[in-house]
Each structure stands twice: as C-alpha cells, then as structure tokens.
Scaffold this motif. Sequence first.
Motif, short mmCIF file in Angstrom:
data_model
loop_
_atom_site.label_atom_id
_atom_site.label_comp_id
_atom_site.label_asym_id
_atom_site.label_seq_id
_atom_site.Cartn_x
_atom_site.Cartn_y
_atom_site.Cartn_z
N GLU A 132 0.81 -1.22 0.00
CA GLU A 132 0.00 0.00 0.00
C GLU A 132 0.85 1.26 0.00
OE1 GLU A 132 -3.02 -0.38 3.01
OE2 GLU A 132 -4.02 -1.95 1.86
N ALA A 133 2.10 1.15 0.39
CA ALA A 133 2.99 2.32 0.35
C ALA A 133 3.61 2.49 -1.04
CB ALA A 133 4.09 2.19 1.39
N THR A 134 3.55 1.46 -1.85
CA THR A 134 4.14 1.52 -3.18
C THR A 134 3.24 2.35 -4.09
OG1 THR A 134 5.07 -0.69 -2.88
CG2 THR A 134 4.95 0.13 -5.13
N PRO A 135 3.78 3.37 -4.74
CA PRO A 135 2.97 4.17 -5.66
C PRO A 135 2.50 3.35 -6.86
CG PRO A 135 5.08 5.24 -5.20
CD PRO A 135 5.14 3.88 -4.62
N TYR A 136 1.38 3.73 -7.39
CA TYR A 136 0.78 3.02 -8.53
C TYR A 136 1.76 2.94 -9.71
CZ TYR A 136 -2.72 1.73 -12.00
OH TYR A 136 -3.42 1.09 -12.98
N ASP A 137 2.51 4.00 -9.95
CA ASP A 137 3.45 4.02 -11.07
C ASP A 137 4.63 3.08 -10.88
OD1 ASP A 137 1.86 5.97 -12.18
OD2 ASP A 137 3.08 7.64 -11.43
N SER A 138 4.90 2.67 -9.65
CA SER A 138 6.03 1.80 -9.37
C SER A 138 5.68 0.32 -9.32
CB SER A 138 6.67 2.19 -8.03
OG SER A 138 7.12 3.52 -8.08
N VAL A 139 4.40 -0.01 -9.43
CA VAL A 139 3.97 -1.40 -9.30
C VAL A 139 4.68 -2.30 -10.32
CG1 VAL A 139 1.99 -2.96 -9.56
CG2 VAL A 139 1.75 -0.84 -8.27
N LEU A 140 4.75 -1.86 -11.56
CA LEU A 140 5.38 -2.65 -12.62
C LEU A 140 6.83 -3.00 -12.27
CD1 LEU A 140 5.55 -3.79 -15.56
CD2 LEU A 140 6.19 -1.47 -16.24
N HIS A 141 7.58 -2.02 -11.82
CA HIS A 141 8.99 -2.23 -11.50
C HIS A 141 9.17 -3.12 -10.27
CE1 HIS A 141 9.82 0.67 -14.57
NE2 HIS A 141 9.07 1.57 -13.95
N VAL A 142 8.30 -2.96 -9.30
CA VAL A 142 8.39 -3.78 -8.09
C VAL A 142 8.04 -5.23 -8.40
CG1 VAL A 142 7.45 -4.13 -5.77
CG2 VAL A 142 7.95 -1.82 -6.56
#
Length: 189
Positions: A65-75
């Motif tokens: 939930e702390a991960t920004p939406y734009d970073s989901v792909l990279h994570v």
Amino acid sequence: EWACVSSEGLHLYSLDEDFIFDPINLSEDVTPSTVQSHLQSEQYSSALRMSLQLNEFHLVKTVLEATPYDSVLHVVRSIHHTHLERFLHYLVKILEMGTPHLEFYLDWCLEVCKQHAVVLQKHRSRYMRAMRSVHKAVSARCTDVVGRKVEENGFILEFLEMEAGKYLDKKSYFDSSPAVVSNDVAMET
C-alpha cells in the motif's frame, strides 16, 4: 509464544494460528525496521523482498500500500520466483479481507501475470493452486462489488422514476391551468 533451541534448530510455538514463522533467506540485515527505512527511502522493491522474507502479512500489506501506482510494474519485476507463490497468497488474503483498494490490488495481480507469465507457465503445477486462489478471490470480490453497484443503481433508478413521475404530474397540471386561463381571457376580449 515461546521459542526453544535444540539440536534440530529453532522451534517457535504460538497460540496464534495466523502466525507462521517460515522465513526465506533470512539474515541479520532483514528486519521490520529495515523494511520501514527502505520504504522511507522509496526503495520499494527491496522493501517488498525483505517483507516477503520475513513472512509477516501486515508488513507485506504495508509495503504494497505504500508503493505508488506508477512503481507497481517495476516492483513486480523484481519479485524473485522463489517468493512468487507466497506473494500471490498474500494478494489473495488481502482481496478476501475486502480491501477498499480493489483496483490497486487488481493491478498488482495483472502485473504479476504479465511479468511472470513465462515462469507461471513453465512451472504450471507449482503455481496452479495459487493462481486458482487468485482467480477465486478476484471473481468473488468483483462479483460482490458489481452486485452492490447494480443494486444501488436499481434503487437510484426507482427513485428517479418516482421523482420524474411526480414532476410530470405537476408539470401537466400547471401546463393545463394556464391554457384554460388564457382561453377564458381570450373569450372575454
């Protein structure tokens, strides 16, 4: 909760059934405070990896939930296949709990399927149970949300229909009254 050390290793005992201490590749550097510091420094991939290693549900959920939406792909790309099944089970657990962030977690599920498709396909038998659980949780949650929205929209449509009927009744009453008055006025002149 208590622990003991024997010649076979460390034994942990707890009355809490949700507590399962099953760490993967755990070292002294992997701690909840380290996960929090990685989150603060916006190192979401390493924070997720460490939280999966610790195998603590609330910590994994906090990282997601702390991960920004734009970073989901990279994570998602950074998730190693050894953690993939465990990660899918965490997504299922979150979806089954009824999170208000449904679209956000559906994006996580979609990215896992897209980024790890080759591994999921190649080791189909290993991930079949996890993928079925994801499918079941997503289907149930979406059916629940769509069903509620359909019901809400039905009530709204009924209300609008009643109000439109009242409005049309009043309008036809007022529309007929001036016509009668205007005819009377026209006859007198």
